[in-house]
Design a protein around this motif. Structure first.
Motif, PDB file in Angstrom:
ATOM      1  N   TRP A  29       0.816  -1.216   0.000  1.00 45.32           N
ATOM      2  CA  TRP A  29       0.000   0.000   0.000  1.00 45.32           C
ATOM      3  C   TRP A  29       0.850   1.266   0.000  1.00 45.32           C
ATOM      4  O   TRP A  29       0.509   2.265  -0.610  1.00 45.32           O
ATOM      5  CB  TRP A  29      -0.889  -0.070   1.233  1.00 45.32           C
ATOM      6  N   THR A  30       1.978   1.223   0.714  1.00 45.12           N
ATOM      7  CA  THR A  30       2.805   2.424   0.831  1.00 45.12           C
ATOM      8  C   THR A  30       3.434   2.848  -0.491  1.00 45.12           C
ATOM      9  O   THR A  30       3.713   4.030  -0.680  1.00 45.12           O
ATOM     10  CB  THR A  30       3.937   2.189   1.858  1.00 45.12           C
ATOM     11  N   SER A  31       3.670   1.904  -1.386  1.00 44.95           N
ATOM     12  CA  SER A  31       4.386   2.258  -2.619  1.00 44.95           C
ATOM     13  C   SER A  31       3.628   3.316  -3.429  1.00 44.95           C
ATOM     14  O   SER A  31       4.197   4.361  -3.754  1.00 44.95           O
ATOM     15  CB  SER A  31       4.650   1.006  -3.464  1.00 44.95           C
ATOM     16  N   PRO A  32       2.337   3.111  -3.756  1.00 45.83           N
ATOM     17  CA  PRO A  32       1.622   4.184  -4.454  1.00 45.83           C
ATOM     18  C   PRO A  32       1.135   5.287  -3.527  1.00 45.83           C
ATOM     19  O   PRO A  32       1.061   6.460  -3.931  1.00 45.83           O
ATOM     20  CB  PRO A  32       0.440   3.450  -5.096  1.00 45.83           C
ATOM     21  N   VAL A  33       0.800   4.948  -2.279  1.00 50.76           N
ATOM     22  CA  VAL A  33       0.180   5.939  -1.397  1.00 50.76           C
ATOM     23  C   VAL A  33       1.197   6.954  -0.874  1.00 50.76           C
ATOM     24  O   VAL A  33       0.851   8.131  -0.682  1.00 50.76           O
ATOM     25  CB  VAL A  33      -0.556   5.233  -0.228  1.00 50.76           C
ATOM     26  N   ASN A  34       2.449   6.532  -0.663  1.00 52.90           N
ATOM     27  CA  ASN A  34       3.462   7.488  -0.194  1.00 52.90           C
ATOM     28  C   ASN A  34       3.547   8.702  -1.115  1.00 52.90           C
ATOM     29  O   ASN A  34       3.669   9.843  -0.651  1.00 52.90           O
ATOM     30  CB  ASN A  34       4.831   6.816  -0.106  1.00 52.90           C
ATOM     31  N   LEU A  35       3.518   8.443  -2.418  1.00 54.90           N
ATOM     32  CA  LEU A  35       3.613   9.547  -3.373  1.00 54.90           C
ATOM     33  C   LEU A  35       2.396  10.464  -3.270  1.00 54.90           C
ATOM     34  O   LEU A  35       2.511  11.680  -3.442  1.00 54.90           O
ATOM     35  CB  LEU A  35       3.748   8.994  -4.797  1.00 54.90           C
ATOM     36  N   LYS A  36       1.219   9.885  -2.981  1.00 59.13           N
ATOM     37  CA  LYS A  36       0.005  10.704  -2.797  1.00 59.13           C
ATOM     38  C   LYS A  36       0.116  11.528  -1.516  1.00 59.13           C
ATOM     39  O   LYS A  36      -0.256  12.708  -1.480  1.00 59.13           O
ATOM     40  CB  LYS A  36      -1.231   9.814  -2.733  1.00 59.13           C
ATOM     41  N   LEU A  37       0.632  10.923  -0.451  1.00 56.20           N
ATOM     42  CA  LEU A  37       0.727  11.617   0.830  1.00 56.20           C
ATOM     43  C   LEU A  37       1.739  12.758   0.788  1.00 56.20           C
ATOM     44  O   LEU A  37       1.636  13.719   1.553  1.00 56.20           O
ATOM     45  CB  LEU A  37       1.121  10.625   1.933  1.00 56.20           C
ATOM     46  N   LEU A  38       2.705  12.660  -0.095  1.00 55.44           N
ATOM     47  CA  LEU A  38       3.717  13.706  -0.239  1.00 55.44           C
ATOM     48  C   LEU A  38       3.274  14.839  -1.160  1.00 55.44           C
ATOM     49  O   LEU A  38       3.887  15.915  -1.182  1.00 55.44           O
ATOM     50  CB  LEU A  38       5.023  13.103  -0.766  1.00 55.44           C
ATOM     51  N   ASP A  39       2.214  14.608  -1.924  1.00 60.82           N
ATOM     52  CA  ASP A  39       1.723  15.580  -2.911  1.00 60.82           C
ATOM     53  C   ASP A  39       0.654  16.470  -2.276  1.00 60.82           C
ATOM     54  O   ASP A  39      -0.408  15.981  -1.876  1.00 60.82           O
ATOM     55  CB  ASP A  39       1.139  14.832  -4.108  1.00 60.82           C
ATOM     56  N   PRO A  40       0.884  17.779  -2.179  1.00 63.85           N
ATOM     57  CA  PRO A  40      -0.107  18.671  -1.554  1.00 63.85           C
ATOM     58  C   PRO A  40      -1.475  18.620  -2.235  1.00 63.85           C
ATOM     59  O   PRO A  40      -2.505  18.878  -1.596  1.00 63.85           O
ATOM     60  CB  PRO A  40       0.520  20.059  -1.693  1.00 63.85           C
ATOM     61  N   ASP A  41      -1.506  18.288  -3.531  1.00 62.63           N
ATOM     62  CA  ASP A  41      -2.765  18.274  -4.265  1.00 62.63           C
ATOM     63  C   ASP A  41      -3.474  16.915  -4.221  1.00 62.63           C
ATOM     64  O   ASP A  41      -4.619  16.803  -4.655  1.00 62.63           O
ATOM     65  CB  ASP A  41      -2.517  18.654  -5.733  1.00 62.63           C
ATOM     66  N   THR A  50       5.856  14.231   6.274  1.00 62.66           N
ATOM     67  CA  THR A  50       7.316  14.393   6.256  1.00 62.66           C
ATOM     68  C   THR A  50       7.975  13.047   5.968  1.00 62.66           C
ATOM     69  O   THR A  50       7.334  11.987   6.029  1.00 62.66           O
ATOM     70  CB  THR A  50       7.821  14.918   7.605  1.00 62.66           C
ATOM     71  N   ASN A  51       9.259  13.063   5.680  1.00 59.63           N
ATOM     72  CA  ASN A  51       9.983  11.814   5.431  1.00 59.63           C
ATOM     73  C   ASN A  51      10.007  10.926   6.675  1.00 59.63           C
ATOM     74  O   ASN A  51       9.937   9.697   6.573  1.00 59.63           O
ATOM     75  CB  ASN A  51      11.422  12.114   4.983  1.00 59.63           C
ATOM     76  N   ASP A  52      10.100  11.528   7.864  1.00 62.03           N
ATOM     77  CA  ASP A  52      10.080  10.738   9.088  1.00 62.03           C
ATOM     78  C   ASP A  52       8.722  10.061   9.259  1.00 62.03           C
ATOM     79  O   ASP A  52       8.655   8.888   9.665  1.00 62.03           O
ATOM     80  CB  ASP A  52      10.385  11.627  10.299  1.00 62.03           C
ATOM     81  N   GLU A  53       7.646  10.769   8.935  1.00 58.87           N
ATOM     82  CA  GLU A  53       6.311  10.175   9.018  1.00 58.87           C
ATOM     83  C   GLU A  53       6.145   9.052   8.002  1.00 58.87           C
ATOM     84  O   GLU A  53       5.506   8.034   8.285  1.00 58.87           O
ATOM     85  CB  GLU A  53       5.249  11.258   8.819  1.00 58.87           C
ATOM     86  N   ILE A  54       6.736   9.227   6.828  1.00 56.65           N
ATOM     87  CA  ILE A  54       6.716   8.162   5.824  1.00 56.65           C
ATOM     88  C   ILE A  54       7.383   6.899   6.364  1.00 56.65           C
ATOM     89  O   ILE A  54       6.893   5.773   6.163  1.00 56.65           O
ATOM     90  CB  ILE A  54       7.423   8.623   4.530  1.00 56.65           C
ATOM     91  N   ASN A 104      -5.996  12.636  10.123  1.00 61.90           N
ATOM     92  CA  ASN A 104      -4.630  13.048  10.434  1.00 61.90           C
ATOM     93  C   ASN A 104      -3.699  11.854  10.271  1.00 61.90           C
ATOM     94  O   ASN A 104      -4.154  10.714  10.068  1.00 61.90           O
ATOM     95  CB  ASN A 104      -4.541  13.614  11.853  1.00 61.90           C
ATOM     96  N   VAL A 105      -2.409  12.110  10.349  1.00 62.30           N
ATOM     97  CA  VAL A 105      -1.437  11.044  10.104  1.00 62.30           C
ATOM     98  C   VAL A 105      -1.486   9.980  11.191  1.00 62.30           C
ATOM     99  O   VAL A 105      -1.159   8.806  10.949  1.00 62.30           O
ATOM    100  CB  VAL A 105      -0.014  11.638   9.970  1.00 62.30           C
ATOM    101  N   GLU A 106      -1.929  10.357  12.406  1.00 63.93           N
ATOM    102  CA  GLU A 106      -2.031   9.381  13.491  1.00 63.93           C
ATOM    103  C   GLU A 106      -3.050   8.291  13.168  1.00 63.93           C
ATOM    104  O   GLU A 106      -2.878   7.137  13.586  1.00 63.93           O
ATOM    105  CB  GLU A 106      -2.400  10.070  14.809  1.00 63.93           C
ATOM    106  N   MET A 107      -4.104   8.618  12.435  1.00 56.98           N
ATOM    107  CA  MET A 107      -5.081   7.606  12.037  1.00 56.98           C
ATOM    108  C   MET A 107      -4.470   6.628  11.040  1.00 56.98           C
ATOM    109  O   MET A 107      -4.780   5.431  11.048  1.00 56.98           O
ATOM    110  CB  MET A 107      -6.334   8.264  11.469  1.00 56.98           C
ATOM    111  N   ILE A 108      -3.580   7.124  10.182  1.00 53.36           N
ATOM    112  CA  ILE A 108      -2.869   6.228   9.266  1.00 53.36           C
ATOM    113  C   ILE A 108      -1.936   5.322  10.061  1.00 53.36           C
ATOM    114  O   ILE A 108      -1.845   4.111   9.793  1.00 53.36           O
ATOM    115  CB  ILE A 108      -2.093   7.027   8.202  1.00 53.36           C
TER     116      ILE A 108
END
Length: 464
Positions: A29-41, A50-54, A104-108
């Motif tokens: 799941w992280t492979s495609p979703v990381n790029l979405k989470l890093l994209d403001p749009d 952030t990279n640490d959150e990733i 929020n990121v805590e739910m992820i």
């Protein structure tokens, strides 16, 4: 002699492993979703991560998977292997609900951890289930289903993740879990579990269903199983029994194999595959390259069930360790040259894809599926529910450490050096397999126990 229907055990094992597909979906799941989470749009969150959150998002599924084996082992021994697998759907669904309701990121974080509980449960109970429904000559094939279905989940999330919205992706995962629940509800409990509970009639009915035979047709096999269970049930198993005699040998072999599996760097590669391609500046778009790698995973994993009961576990493990070492060496060399600004790198943009292809195919042939096959085979039934969760939890502890600190270590020493370290671990795994791991191909559970206890002298081709 009554022939029965061999295809039945393949179908039953296949249905059980649909849940494993859901775990592959969650792991990849992280492979495609990381790029979405890093994209403001594109992120569903109020801000990009952030990279640490990733790193935490990638690693927390492994943290949850450290606890899941003990839940799975408890359910397998008290409620049965079937219910142990069925109830894994609860944390899977809870994880997807958290991802859909994300604020929020805590739910992820929470969703990834809960998914990890399901991963740990399933990686403990599913190999146990498949080993106990299989005949001696199909046990390796059915045990190899685990990786085939895991990588099918990876391929699915790689294929659809980059091209649909974040929320649509979660509903795809929910659909997989729903299909599993409906189909597996009608599958049988294992005969071994019933025999361990002194329910011979239920064991006979289960074996008849699995083999497609009459009661008379399964009587001889049922008697053999009952004798194995009686031998194992003469005493109550305690945790200390895991660390004694043949059980300890089975335990350290199992732990060493899952260590080799994780220290090959597989989860770091799979969790961050799209990012690795982006960093490498590969000639293909990262989403397309990831799909190609995912498809190769499925193809290679489909080969193992066809050959594992012919070539044996050791041979495939040795081939696997050799291929992963070469693939990681090439990948490490590429990143070192790139980091040092070597002009030759521009003509080698194909190398990350070539190296990862070799690594993934080699991993899927041996290091991926066979540790789970071996864990399902080596332990006697009385200690299996105690030992398997510990070995599985150890596996996911290493996975957590690798995925959590992959980027941190790569920032310090360089990504190329990290891949070379993984390659050295594969070399160590080769020699451990060559000198220590026994061949269990075609052997009954009792024969394996006798071999571990030194009551049977294996031939040179079986263990060295």
């Amino acid at each position: 002699m009554e022939q029965g229907q061999l295809w039945r055990q393949y179908i039953i094992a296949g249905v059980a492993n649909i849940a494993i597909t859901a775990t592959g979906f969650a792991l990849g799941w992280t492979s495609p979703v990381n790029l979405k989470l890093l994209d403001p749009d594109d992120t569903p969150l109020p801000r990009p991560v952030t990279n640490d959150e990733i790193s935490w998002i990638g690693s927390l599924i492994s943290a949850g998977a450290m606890f899941g084996p003990f839940i799975g082992g408890f359910l397998a021994s008290t409620m049965g292997r079937r219910w142990g697998i069925l109830l894994s759907s609860v944390p899977l669904i809870v994880g997807f609900i958290l991802m859909i309701a994300v604020q929020n990121v805590e739910m992820i974080y929470a969703g990834r951890f809960v998914w990890g509980l399901a991963v740990g449960m399933l990686f403990t109970v599913t190999p146990m289930y498949c080993a106990e429904i299989a005949t001696d000559d199909t046990r390796g094939a059915l045990g190899s289903f685990l990786l085939l279905f895991v990588v099918s989940g990876f391929l699915l999330v790689y294929a659809v993740g980059p091209f649909i919205s974040y929320f649509a992706l979660q509903y795809v995962g929910v659909a997989i879990v729903a299909i599993f629940c409906v189909l597996f509800f009608f599958m049988p409990e294992t005969p071994m579990y019933y025999l361990n509970k002194d329910d011979v009639d239920s064991a006979a009915k289960s074996l008849q269903f699995i083999r497609g035979k009459s009661r008379a047709g399964v009587e001889a096999e049922l008697d053999k199983m009952a004798a194995e269970v009686r031998g194992a049930s003469q005493k109550t198993a305690y945790l200390s029994d895991v660390f004694r005699g043949a059980n300890f040998k089975a335990f350290y072999i199992s732990c060493a194999l899952v260590a080799a599996q994780q220290l090959s760097g597989i989860n770091a590669v799979l969790f961050y595959m799209a990012t690795i391609f982006e960093t490498a500046g590969a000639i293909l778009d990262s989403a397309i390259a990831t799909i190609i790698i995912g498809a190769m995973q499925v193809g290679a994993s489909a080969v193992t069930p066809l050959v594992v009961d012919r070539l044996g576990r050791r041979m495939l493990l040795l081939i696997s360790c050799t291929g992963t070492t070469i693939g990681l060496g090439l990948l490490g060399m590429y990143f070192i040259l790139d980091t040092n600004g070597s002009p030759i790198v521009d003509s080698m943009r194909f190398l990350p894809i070539l190296a990862l292809t070799l690594f993934i195919i080699s991993y899927c042939l041996g290091l991926g599926p066979l540790p789970w096959v071996v864990i399902g085979e080596l332990f006697p039934i009385d200690v299996k529910a105690l030992a398997s969760p510990i070995a599985t939890a150890f596996c996911w502890l290493l996975s957590f450490l690798v995925t959590r600190y992959f980027y941190l270590v790569a920032d310090i020493v360089g990504m190329g050096v990290v891949f070379l370290i993984f390659g050295v671990c594969c070399i160590v795994a080769f020699f451990f397999t060559f000198f220590v791991v026994p061949e269990t191909k075609g052997k009954s559970f009792q024969e394996i126990q006798d071999m571990l206890a030194g009551k049977v002298s294996p031939s040179k081709t079986e263990t060295i």
